[in-house]
Design a protein around this motif. Structure first.
Motif, PDB file in Angstrom:
ATOM      1  N   GLN A  70      -6.271   0.753   3.318  1.00 55.30           N
ATOM      2  CA  GLN A  70      -5.407   1.372   4.438  1.00 55.30           C
ATOM      3  C   GLN A  70      -4.087   1.364   3.851  1.00 55.30           C
ATOM      4  O   GLN A  70      -3.298   1.990   4.028  1.00 55.30           O
ATOM      5  N   LEU A  71      -3.610   0.205   3.174  1.00 55.36           N
ATOM      6  CA  LEU A  71      -2.331   0.107   2.755  1.00 55.36           C
ATOM      7  C   LEU A  71      -1.820   1.220   1.767  1.00 55.36           C
ATOM      8  O   LEU A  71      -0.763   1.853   1.702  1.00 55.36           O
ATOM      9  N   GLN A  72      -2.775   1.236   0.919  1.00 56.38           N
ATOM     10  CA  GLN A  72      -2.580   2.222  -0.149  1.00 56.38           C
ATOM     11  C   GLN A  72      -2.494   3.737   0.690  1.00 56.38           C
ATOM     12  O   GLN A  72      -1.818   4.728  -0.007  1.00 56.38           O
ATOM     13  N   GLY A  73      -3.335   4.009   1.415  1.00 55.09           N
ATOM     14  CA  GLY A  73      -3.161   5.206   2.216  1.00 55.09           C
ATOM     15  C   GLY A  73      -1.851   5.576   2.638  1.00 55.09           C
ATOM     16  O   GLY A  73      -1.220   6.534   2.835  1.00 55.09           O
ATOM     17  N   LYS A  74      -1.529   4.444   3.206  1.00 54.71           N
ATOM     18  CA  LYS A  74      -0.164   4.512   3.791  1.00 54.71           C
ATOM     19  C   LYS A  74       1.060   4.776   2.962  1.00 54.71           C
ATOM     20  O   LYS A  74       1.793   5.391   3.130  1.00 54.71           O
ATOM     21  N   VAL A  75       0.878   4.076   1.968  1.00 60.32           N
ATOM     22  CA  VAL A  75       1.989   4.081   0.808  1.00 60.32           C
ATOM     23  C   VAL A  75       1.764   5.565   0.229  1.00 60.32           C
ATOM     24  O   VAL A  75       2.917   6.095  -0.039  1.00 60.32           O
ATOM     25  N   LEU A 103       3.557   7.755   2.629  1.00 60.41           N
ATOM     26  CA  LEU A 103       4.925   7.787   2.582  1.00 60.41           C
ATOM     27  C   LEU A 103       5.480   8.210   1.433  1.00 60.41           C
ATOM     28  O   LEU A 103       6.531   8.903   1.408  1.00 60.41           O
ATOM     29  N   THR A 104       4.877   8.008   0.403  1.00 60.20           N
ATOM     30  CA  THR A 104       5.584   8.603  -0.895  1.00 60.20           C
ATOM     31  C   THR A 104       5.373  10.084  -1.139  1.00 60.20           C
ATOM     32  O   THR A 104       6.395  10.944  -1.312  1.00 60.20           O
ATOM     33  N   ASN A 105       4.277  10.755  -0.078  1.00 58.97           N
ATOM     34  CA  ASN A 105       4.178  12.366  -0.083  1.00 58.97           C
ATOM     35  C   ASN A 105       5.515  12.709   0.724  1.00 58.97           C
ATOM     36  O   ASN A 105       6.346  13.603   0.451  1.00 58.97           O
TER      37      ASN A 105
END
Length: 135
Positions: free
Chosen positions: A77-82, A85-87
């Motif tokens: 989930q955190l990777q998806g949020k990161v 955010l990166t996009n």
């Protein structure tokens, strides 16, 4: 009289011989019992080791179920949020409001100050360099 002497000699020879044979028999019986007890002890020790391995396996399964799997889900989930955010950060330059964007200014200020302290109540500092190690 020869019969008495002969009976005495037989008695003298038979008593120790009988005692010796009895001792040899008892010793072999005792040795067999000791060997059986040693085998039982070895079997018990191997059973105990098997139970220890089963308990270790169950403990590892519990840790996997109760700790690792929830952490893996949170990490995904955190990777998806990161990634989101990166996009969003990558699209700042193409935004028509980029010159007046407060988010862009805050990100630049964080980058220029070295990123040592998180701003705005952030709990985690996000590394802006893709190859850098996490803080």
């Amino acid at each position: 009289m020869t019969e008495t002497v002969l009976a005495g000699i037989v008695a003298i020879i038979t008593a120790p011989l009988s005692a010796l044979l009895t001792a040899v028999f008892l010793r072999s019986k005792h040795k067999a019992e000791v060997d059986q007890l040693r085998a039982d002890v070895q079997k018990t020790l191997s059973d105990v080791r098997g139970h220890e391995l089963d308990n270790d396996k169950k403990a590892i399964e519990m840790i996997m179920e109760l700790v690792v799997e929830p952490l893996r889900k949170e990490m995904l989930q955190l990777q998806g949020k990161v990634d989101t955010l990166t996009n969003a950060i990558e699209k700042i330059n193409s935004c028509p409001h980029a010159d007046d964007c407060p988010v862009s200014h805050e990100l630049r200020r964080t980058k220029e100050s070295g990123g040592g302290e998180p701003h705005g109540g952030a709990i985690v500092r996000v590394a802006t360099d893709p190859g850098s190690d996490p803080p």
